[in-house]
Design a protein around this motif. Sequence first.
Motif, PDB file in Angstrom:
ATOM      1  N   PRO A  91       0.722  -1.186   0.017  1.00  0.00           N
ATOM      2  CA  PRO A  91       0.091   0.110  -0.013  1.00  0.00           C
ATOM      3  C   PRO A  91       0.986   1.163   0.102  1.00  0.00           C
ATOM      4  CG  PRO A  91       0.193  -1.150   2.236  1.00  0.00           C
ATOM      5  CD  PRO A  91       0.787  -2.082   1.292  1.00  0.00           C
ATOM      6  N   PRO A  92       0.372   2.497  -0.376  1.00  0.00           N
ATOM      7  CA  PRO A  92       1.375   3.673  -0.551  1.00  0.00           C
ATOM      8  C   PRO A  92       1.670   4.222   0.914  1.00  0.00           C
ATOM      9  CG  PRO A  92      -0.954   4.095  -0.993  1.00  0.00           C
ATOM     10  CD  PRO A  92      -0.967   2.452  -0.952  1.00  0.00           C
ATOM     11  N   THR A  93       0.924   3.655   1.800  1.00  0.00           N
ATOM     12  CA  THR A  93       1.339   4.294   3.322  1.00  0.00           C
ATOM     13  C   THR A  93       1.114   3.144   4.112  1.00  0.00           C
ATOM     14  OG1 THR A  93       1.015   6.225   4.531  1.00  0.00           O
ATOM     15  CG2 THR A  93      -0.985   5.472   3.465  1.00  0.00           C
ATOM     16  N   GLY A  94       1.827   3.130   5.252  1.00  0.00           N
ATOM     17  CA  GLY A  94       1.350   2.369   6.280  1.00  0.00           C
ATOM     18  C   GLY A  94       2.279   1.220   6.495  1.00  0.00           C
ATOM     19  N   SER A  95       1.753  -0.020   7.243  1.00  0.00           N
ATOM     20  CA  SER A  95       2.342  -1.168   7.225  1.00  0.00           C
ATOM     21  C   SER A  95       2.189  -1.934   5.961  1.00  0.00           C
ATOM     22  CB  SER A  95       1.568  -2.175   8.157  1.00  0.00           C
ATOM     23  OG  SER A  95       2.432  -3.321   8.338  1.00  0.00           O
TER      24      SER A  95
ATOM     25  N   ARG B  21       5.664   2.151   5.344  1.00  0.00           N
ATOM     26  CA  ARG B  21       5.923   3.010   4.257  1.00  0.00           C
ATOM     27  C   ARG B  21       5.492   4.492   4.658  1.00  0.00           C
ATOM     28  NH1 ARG B  21       4.192   1.623  -1.879  1.00  0.00           N
ATOM     29  NH2 ARG B  21       5.519   3.017  -3.096  1.00  0.00           N
ATOM     30  N   VAL B  22       6.148   5.482   4.695  1.00  0.00           N
ATOM     31  CA  VAL B  22       5.976   6.614   5.345  1.00  0.00           C
ATOM     32  C   VAL B  22       6.076   7.865   3.866  1.00  0.00           C
ATOM     33  CG1 VAL B  22       6.237   8.677   6.855  1.00  0.00           C
ATOM     34  CG2 VAL B  22       6.316   6.054   7.517  1.00  0.00           C
ATOM     35  N   PRO B  23       5.306   8.244   3.351  1.00  0.00           N
ATOM     36  CA  PRO B  23       5.114   9.396   2.448  1.00  0.00           C
ATOM     37  C   PRO B  23       5.612  10.766   3.264  1.00  0.00           C
ATOM     38  CG  PRO B  23       3.244   8.473   1.932  1.00  0.00           C
ATOM     39  CD  PRO B  23       3.820   7.844   3.235  1.00  0.00           C
ATOM     40  N   VAL B  24       6.378  11.548   2.940  1.00  0.00           N
ATOM     41  CA  VAL B  24       6.712  12.740   3.574  1.00  0.00           C
ATOM     42  C   VAL B  24       6.634  13.976   2.645  1.00  0.00           C
ATOM     43  CG1 VAL B  24       8.683  14.104   4.548  1.00  0.00           C
ATOM     44  CG2 VAL B  24       8.724  11.680   4.645  1.00  0.00           C
ATOM     45  N   GLU B  25       5.551  14.675   3.041  1.00  0.00           N
ATOM     46  CA  GLU B  25       5.312  16.173   2.257  1.00  0.00           C
ATOM     47  C   GLU B  25       5.130  17.291   3.329  1.00  0.00           C
ATOM     48  OE1 GLU B  25       1.992  15.301  -0.149  1.00  0.00           O
ATOM     49  OE2 GLU B  25       2.616  14.008  -1.468  1.00  0.00           O
ATOM     50  N   GLY B  26       5.958  17.918   3.629  1.00  0.00           N
ATOM     51  CA  GLY B  26       5.822  18.771   4.558  1.00  0.00           C
ATOM     52  C   GLY B  26       6.425  18.117   6.100  1.00  0.00           C
TER      53      GLY B  26
ATOM     54  N   GLY C  96      10.337  16.499   1.153  1.00  0.00           N
ATOM     55  CA  GLY C  96       9.379  15.632   0.106  1.00  0.00           C
ATOM     56  C   GLY C  96      10.259  14.456  -0.302  1.00  0.00           C
ATOM     57  N   GLY C  97       9.393  13.283  -0.042  1.00  0.00           N
ATOM     58  CA  GLY C  97      10.021  12.080  -0.302  1.00  0.00           C
ATOM     59  C   GLY C  97       9.304  11.009   0.346  1.00  0.00           C
ATOM     60  N   GLU C  98      10.130   9.817   0.483  1.00  0.00           N
ATOM     61  CA  GLU C  98       9.589   8.596   1.225  1.00  0.00           C
ATOM     62  C   GLU C  98      10.595   8.031   2.069  1.00  0.00           C
ATOM     63  OE1 GLU C  98       6.733   5.264  -0.787  1.00  0.00           O
ATOM     64  OE2 GLU C  98       8.637   4.735  -1.071  1.00  0.00           O
ATOM     65  N   VAL C  99      10.309   7.730   3.321  1.00  0.00           N
ATOM     66  CA  VAL C  99      10.943   6.628   3.941  1.00  0.00           C
ATOM     67  C   VAL C  99      10.189   5.191   4.211  1.00  0.00           C
ATOM     68  CG1 VAL C  99      12.054   8.726   5.059  1.00  0.00           C
ATOM     69  CG2 VAL C  99      10.090   7.858   6.146  1.00  0.00           C
TER      70      VAL C  99
END
Length: 324
Positions: free
Chosen positions: A245-249, A263-268, A313-316
């Motif tokens: 999934p695009p975010t979460g576990s 999966r953690v999207p970073v926006e701000g 902005g990114g993803e971790v």
Amino acid sequence: MIERLPSNRPPERFYRGGARISAFRNEPAAADFEPEDWIGSTTTIFGEEQLGLTRLADGTLLRDAVAQDPESWLGAEHAARWGSDVRLLVKLLDAGQRLPVHAHPDDAFAARHLGHRHGKAEAWYILQGGTVHLGLTRDVSHAELASLVEAQDVDVLLGLLHEVDVSPGDVVWVPPGVLHAIGAGVLLLELQQPEDLSILLEWRDFALDGAADGHLGLGFDVALTAVQRTAVAREALPGLVRTAPPTGSVFPPDVDAFFRLERVPVEGHVSLDPGFAVLVVSEGSIQLAGQSAPRGSTWLIPAGAGDIVLDGGGEVLVARPPAA
């Protein structure tokens, strides 16, 4: 207390790889046989005393630092239940060639035959895609499997496994005992139990003596009893391979008993829950607790650091032990 981790690549592994890790991390090219980066590791390579362990910036081995203060590193609940056992090993793995057909033992086998605390369940988050081979297409007897291993009938061994195409953002769950092989060109983030226990059924084209070293010192007659010999139905493969999934576990629920990946999207501004974690910046460039964290950087976060704030902005990808 938050620490950026440099590469920790054990040299002279038995298969080729490493260039994709270097490119992902934006580091100079590695040697041809450095296909793994052991991140935040309290685990040694099988049979070694220190090789594989992460060393902190002050020179202390992470294993020793955690043993000295498990509550600060792992949190009170984790330390109360498991002491200084981190219960997690994270790796970047670059398959410069297809890996051999192999499997890993479960906890019971590892304890009974090897005196180890853990077996080796593992799961992968795909960063660069390709093909993986996973699970038997039909039941196989112990005698047949032993015969194929002795003859090194590689084509038949590999042909026994499902072949599955994977893309960036897919996840693969590999329970203990399940035969598998990673195809050439795949770059992945691997979460696993903190052991280096592999039963190698194939070694013909690899830089190792599998007849001597492929069975964990137990002999293949014993080692192959750790291998699942029943088929994995094709309709069951979505339980092992799926798009995250695009975010979460991201892993199937059964995996949470072993380890967790978020999966953690970073926006701000984004705040991470406190707790021990290994963090990988998979996309973009962010600020991690005020420090620059570019794509490919890896970070060690102790429980005592509290809430962690991400900016940019990114993803971790946030890897954690099982919840206590």
